[in-house]
Design an enzyme around this catalytic site. Structure first.
Site, PDB file in Angstrom:
ATOM      1  N   CYS A 246     -19.576 -41.844  54.008  1.00  0.00           N
ATOM      2  CA  CYS A 246     -19.135 -43.109  54.591  1.00  0.00           C
ATOM      3  C   CYS A 246     -19.570 -43.207  56.053  1.00  0.00           C
ATOM      4  O   CYS A 246     -20.756 -43.326  56.326  1.00  0.00           O
ATOM      5  CB  CYS A 246     -17.628 -43.274  54.412  1.00  0.00           C
ATOM      6  N   LEU A 247     -18.653 -43.153  57.028  1.00  0.00           N
ATOM      7  CA  LEU A 247     -19.073 -43.174  58.427  1.00  0.00           C
ATOM      8  C   LEU A 247     -19.995 -42.005  58.729  1.00  0.00           C
ATOM      9  O   LEU A 247     -20.963 -42.145  59.496  1.00  0.00           O
ATOM     10  CB  LEU A 247     -17.854 -43.138  59.351  1.00  0.00           C
ATOM     11  N   ASN A 288     -15.097 -48.028  51.041  1.00  0.00           N
ATOM     12  CA  ASN A 288     -14.313 -48.639  52.114  1.00  0.00           C
ATOM     13  C   ASN A 288     -15.149 -48.606  53.387  1.00  0.00           C
ATOM     14  O   ASN A 288     -15.100 -47.645  54.143  1.00  0.00           O
ATOM     15  CB  ASN A 288     -12.996 -47.889  52.309  1.00  0.00           C
ATOM     16  N   HIS A 331     -17.324 -42.932  48.288  1.00  0.00           N
ATOM     17  CA  HIS A 331     -16.371 -41.828  48.406  1.00  0.00           C
ATOM     18  C   HIS A 331     -16.345 -40.980  47.130  1.00  0.00           C
ATOM     19  O   HIS A 331     -15.700 -41.346  46.154  1.00  0.00           O
ATOM     20  CB  HIS A 331     -14.964 -42.364  48.686  1.00  0.00           C
ATOM     21  N   GLU A 333     -14.763 -38.317  46.626  1.00  0.00           N
ATOM     22  CA  GLU A 333     -13.410 -37.795  46.390  1.00  0.00           C
ATOM     23  C   GLU A 333     -12.503 -38.860  45.782  1.00  0.00           C
ATOM     24  O   GLU A 333     -11.341 -38.580  45.450  1.00  0.00           O
ATOM     25  CB  GLU A 333     -12.802 -37.273  47.691  1.00  0.00           C
TER      26      GLU A 333
END
Length: 397
Positions: A246-247, A288, A331, A333
């Site tokens: 993500c980031l 997200n 993600h 996870e």
């Protein structure tokens, strides 16, 4: 009690208050998940955002001790169509209203969340003010107009201290830009010795732990607001295997010379289809994020695209052509979401083993032809992986 949500374009929503009393400003976004509101509330990547849930009924299974992704919720406000104050689930210890009250987060229910979502999709995410106060509408407009959204979200959510989750196998240093506990759980479940360091840890500090690999975590906000992290990643590139999520994926891209930009309304939900380019395989992912790596800036780097989003074609995965490093925008996870991409943690460990074997033999690391392997026959689930009660199971055909 009445609550109001004012958007920067002048749209006003009036509904019923729950959670804490008071006023809160933030970027108004939407999440399309049907379940997982507890994980959404506690995901540090939502820091500074007022989150709208598109699913109409929220709170029906309450809040439990197991599903937090951080030690506290990080949203600035919570917007739902209908809030259920009396949960029905054997794991529930409290409800959403009590959780938000505990941490001073206001919520609003009873508004047309479909209209709000359509507006955000059409015009993009926008600044909003959520209040339970008695301010006049001109006063609300004035307050919203002078509000400047913070840019230090990573510093707010990251751990200030180094901590460790001991294990007997590979030592993984996790750089905490807003790490979800699910990532730490995935590593510790594989026997890894996990050391979590703050967002501003230097390359020298990370090297001092003699890591076998470094995981660049998820986190909130614009990746270009944390340039020091880009320098740290650049210093570590090629020395130790890297895995960005993500980031962390966006920061990895910046460290390699690519650029990032803001999406109109982002990807937030648990059903985003992603295509693996090497195999043509499609996986369903949890996402997200509001920013993306700009594909046109990758050609001049030593990166190559490994995954794309099947909805809008945006970059969902990268790997370095010569260094042991790769990243994904989604993600693996989950938490909440499907487990289609969970094997990426295993592939990170395999990349570590390949790197160590080549170094021991005095060979230069060569990136594999592809990151993932698609099994011909899905393995039978082990007894230990049986779902908990109340947990959704995603089956692949």
């Amino acid at each position: 009690m009445k609550a109001r949500l004012l958007l920067e374009d002048g749209t006003l929503f009036e509904g019923t208050a729950f959670g804490s009393e008071g006023r809160s400003a933030g970027e108004v976004v939407f999440n399309t998940g049907i379940t997982g509101y507890q994980e959404v509330l506690s995901d540090p990547s939502y820091c500074g955002q007022i989150v709208t849930m598109t699913y109409p009924l929220i709170g029906n299974y309450g809040v439990n001790r197991d599903d937090f992704e951080a030690i506290r919720p990080w949203v600035s406000g919570f917007v739902v169509r209908k809030h259920e104050n009396t949960p029905s689930n054997w794991r529930a210890l409290s409800n959403v209203d009590q959780l938000l009250k505990q941490y001073g987060i206001p919520g609003i229910s009873g508004i047309d969340t479909r209209m709000l979502t359509r507006k955000l999709r059409q015009h993009g995410t926008m600044k909003g003010l959520l209040t339970t106060g008695a301010e006049t509408l001109p006063e609300l407009h004035e307050q919203l107009g002078v509000t400047r959204l913070a840019r230090d979200h990573v510093a707010r959510v990251s751990t200030p201290h180094i901590y460790r989750s001991p294990g007997a196998k590979e030592r993984i240093v996790v750089v905490d830009f807003g790490v979800k506990l699910g990532m730490v759980r995935e590593l510790t479940s594989r026997g890894c010795d996990v050391v979590v360091v703050p967002h501003n840890a230097t390359a020298e500090q990370i090297r001092s732990f003699a890591p076998d690999g470094v995981l660049l975590s998820n986190g909130p906000g614009d990746p270009q607001d944390v340039p020091y992290a880009v320098e740290t990643i650049r210093a570590l590139l090629g020395e130790v295997p890297l895995f960005g999520i993500c980031l962390g994926h966006q920061l990895f891209a910046l460290a390699c010379g690519a650029d990032t930009g803001k999406l109109a309304f982002g990807h937030r939900g648990a059903n985003h289809p992603v295509k693996e380019l090497a195999t043509g395989r499609c996986i369903i992912t949890s996402q997200n994020h509001g920013y993306t790596v700009i594909e046109d800036t990758i050609a001049s780097t030593e990166l190559e695209v490994t995954y794309i989003n099947n909805n809008d074609g945006t970059v969902e995965g990268l790997r370095h052509k010569y260094a042991p490093a790769f990243s994904v925008q989604f993600h693996p996870e989950a938490a909440p979401g499907p487990y289609d991409s969970n094997l990426l943690f295993d592939q990170f460990l395999e990349l570590i083993h390949q790197f160590q074997s080549g170094r021991a033999a005095g060979q230069r690391f060569a990136a594999p032809a592809k990151i993932t392997e698609t099994p011909v026959t899905p393995p039978a689930p082990a007894a230990a992986s049986a779902p908990r009660e109340g947990e959704l199971v995603y089956a692949q055909k």
